[in-house]
Design an enzyme around this catalytic site. Sequence first.
Site, PDB file in Angstrom:
ATOM      1  N   LYS A   3      -5.761   3.088 -17.083  1.00 41.21           N
ATOM      2  CA  LYS A   3      -5.505   4.267 -16.244  1.00 41.21           C
ATOM      3  C   LYS A   3      -5.018   3.889 -14.845  1.00 41.21           C
ATOM      4  CE  LYS A   3      -8.639   7.755 -18.130  1.00 41.21           C
ATOM      5  NZ  LYS A   3      -9.862   8.533 -17.850  1.00 41.21           N
ATOM      6  N   GLY A   4      -5.298   2.678 -14.406  1.00 41.14           N
ATOM      7  CA  GLY A   4      -4.914   2.274 -13.045  1.00 41.14           C
ATOM      8  C   GLY A   4      -6.083   2.399 -12.102  1.00 41.14           C
ATOM      9  N   GLY A  24       0.026  -7.340  -4.960  1.00 38.43           N
ATOM     10  CA  GLY A  24      -1.300  -7.877  -4.681  1.00 38.43           C
ATOM     11  C   GLY A  24      -2.341  -7.757  -5.780  1.00 38.43           C
ATOM     12  N   LYS A  79     -12.000  -9.657 -13.233  1.00 37.92           N
ATOM     13  CA  LYS A  79     -12.047 -10.325 -11.933  1.00 37.92           C
ATOM     14  C   LYS A  79     -11.030  -9.695 -10.984  1.00 37.92           C
ATOM     15  CE  LYS A  79     -12.146 -14.999 -10.004  1.00 37.92           C
ATOM     16  NZ  LYS A  79     -12.121 -16.423 -10.384  1.00 37.92           N
ATOM     17  N   GLU A 113      -5.477   3.149  -6.509  1.00 35.60           N
ATOM     18  CA  GLU A 113      -5.662   4.328  -5.664  1.00 35.60           C
ATOM     19  C   GLU A 113      -7.087   4.858  -5.793  1.00 35.60           C
ATOM     20  OE1 GLU A 113      -2.358   5.101  -4.460  1.00 35.60           O
ATOM     21  OE2 GLU A 113      -1.289   3.953  -5.963  1.00 35.60           O
ATOM     22  N   PHE A 124       0.811  -1.228   0.000  1.00 39.08           N
ATOM     23  CA  PHE A 124       0.000   0.000   0.000  1.00 39.08           C
ATOM     24  C   PHE A 124       0.838   1.269   0.000  1.00 39.08           C
ATOM     25  CE2 PHE A 124      -2.086  -3.362   2.552  1.00 39.08           C
ATOM     26  CZ  PHE A 124      -3.029  -3.744   1.611  1.00 39.08           C
ATOM     27  N   ARG A 152      -8.949   1.045 -19.815  1.00 35.65           N
ATOM     28  CA  ARG A 152      -9.154  -0.347 -20.190  1.00 35.65           C
ATOM     29  C   ARG A 152      -8.970  -1.262 -18.985  1.00 35.65           C
ATOM     30  NH1 ARG A 152      -5.546  -3.115 -24.936  1.00 35.65           N
ATOM     31  NH2 ARG A 152      -6.994  -4.768 -25.530  1.00 35.65           N
TER      32      ARG A 152
HETATM   33 MO1  MOS Z   1       0.795   3.356  -3.848  1.00 43.03          MO
HETATM   34  S1  MOS Z   1       0.754   4.646  -2.235  1.00 43.03           S
HETATM   35  O1  MOS Z   1       1.658   4.325  -4.917  1.00 43.03           O
HETATM   36  O2  MOS Z   1       1.711   2.044  -3.293  1.00 43.03           O
END
Ligand code: MOS
Length: 720
Positions: free
Chosen positions: A678-679, A472, A610, A682, A244, A605
């Site tokens: 885009k991810g 993860g 899952k 976060e 994290f 994308r």
């Molecule tokens: Mo995240 S805070 O960039 O592991």
Amino acid sequence: MTHTTVIGQPLSRIDGWRKVTGGAQYAAEFNAGPELAYGVIVSATIGNGRIAEIDSTEAEAAAGVLAVLTHRNAPRLAYRPHKGFGVDPLEGERLHILQDDHIHHQGQYIALAIADTFEHATHAASLVRVDYSEETAVTTFVAANVVPPDTAYRDWDRVGDDRRGDADAALTTAPVCVTGEYIIPRENHHPIELHATIAAWEHDTLTLWDKTQWPDNVRDEMAAVFGIPAANVRVISPFVGGAFGSGLRVWPHVTLAALAARYVGRPVKLVLTRRQMTTGVGYRPRTVQRIILGARHDGGLVAIRHECEAETSMYEQYTESVVNMTQYLYSCPNVATHYRTAAMNVSTPSFMRAPGEVSGSFALECAMDELAVAISMDPVELRLRNDTDHDEHRKLPFSSRALRECLMAGSERFEWGRRNPRPGSMHDVKGRVKGWGCAGATYPVYTFPASARAQLLGDGSALVSSACSDIGPGTYTSMTQVAAETLGLPIEQVRFELGDTRFPPAPAEGASALMGSVGSAVRAACAEARRIALARAGEKDSDDLGDVMRRLGEPIEAIGSINPGGEAPRYSMHSFGAVFAEVTVDPYTGMVRVARVVGAYGAGRVINPKLARSQAIGGIVMGIGMALMEHTALDERYGRVVGGTLADYLVPVHADIHDIDVIFLHENDPHINPIGAKGLAELTTVSVAASIANAVYHATGRRIRALPITPEKVLDVPES
Ligand code: MOS
């Protein structure tokens, strides 16, 4: 080109069986040979001052002890300048471990006992005697020097004071104003896997098995600290049990493990304790935010003023993007943002999931709810009213922006239309009062330089590798999907390897940027390998590249890289989302229960729905923890973290989590990066706490602006 459609399939984790059967090896589990020794840390028990006397004679004489390192006998280290891109604060200098007698924070490492067993080392560490020459420690914002950061730019975005228009003037004439102070306590990452390092030297080369989000940076930092060539350091990190953000920087314990191994001439294992994790690997800094929104009666924003104060250490100036989203999320002609750091005798904070945005969104999105109440407008409607088609701060178009779509899709799924706006007016089937809250969300899209290697083998299989980590999200699986689809091979014929600095360079698994960055590099490497194979075979196209490879009978290798920057100056690149939460509140105990959350996301994308859904659920659970439970308490008398165990630091357990529903909007953004992702990591934590706080207001009529929302705050009784 290819005829498979592996990307977009909800594949289960390729490494799942290894994880559940114990086959996945984490940093502390590697077999470094029979000579393995164990290091146990002695930590400072004052927040500021010097070591007057440190006596390790008794510890050194204890059973099994190989050495006790202190600042008196530890070798001087090179500590060449080195800052990991984006992860080390630009201002200040990292702690130089065991190099002098200065104490900068409670918990600072001041000695290391090294012994043949963990138990012997633990006992020896308890025998080290320390006398301090103590000075007053700064442990509160009131006592701290609260100042603007020395650098307005981090290496990837702007923090600090910024403005457009004249917010203060506009606020004096705005028909409606809401103002509030929002407080978020310090939070720790607390992944289940403790931070750990095994270090082994062979002559002047160093091998580290380390828990990290960025193997290449560990290599570079160790090379700088020990003054050796980076080529002499190898970092291995195939599995990480959560991080994290705590694994982005290289923390002092990594140096300590390497130093100890060199000193005793044996491999050394060092595992932090849960308590050491509270001060040793960063944390989300405590923030105090003040926000003023000025608006017309029709809901149109006319001015925003957003200020943040955040803790940092005395030796480094950590800053984060708390006020940034306020500059672009909504249309508003006058915006002023301010960021201040409060330097204290604490260890340096660091990035924790959605650093900056997750804190800023709590203030902004609660304030938007307060504004909706003030003008009697539906909070979804208020956000739609203030939607914008371009980034008004940077005067750029968005590469894509799905805030409106997320608000619409989320409210439909949530059945927001059935909401009675009057606080306390809605009840669940058991008669408990319930509340519904919403919030908009956003997070920047970052793409970092990355590379990957694709090796096609004569048996028709492929091996693809990159030096990234998998903390993860399922990187092994998603990268295999990208590779298989690009190569045109069945997924079973493709293996993806990561977590070793011997693989091509990769950025941190951070800032939700890994899929966009490494995924794009994997795609480039595989496309090139496929092109070479087809050219060698004299073929234009092939349904099964495996056939081509078996015919060729010789291996082919290609490297693919991505060097972002192309379109970045022409577009404002962000993901967007909307969060809807339902809470029930027990009127007698003040307990808040999050009965239901709907998150809708426009994040480009989706490589594996899952994994993406799992990622989003994790992010929302983390947001629920932030809203209701998480709080690292600092004893202001000593600057010491109170407790520091998972019995004190509450995080949600299964019984706390109920219905979570996730929607991904179809979004095709051609500008962000070649893979179009885009991810997600976060984004899915952003604004969850705001949506819950807004729901608690709707249930109770109580506006709680300080997290976590504990029963005491709900009942308005003093916290014990
Ligand atoms: Mo995240 S805070 O960039 O592991």
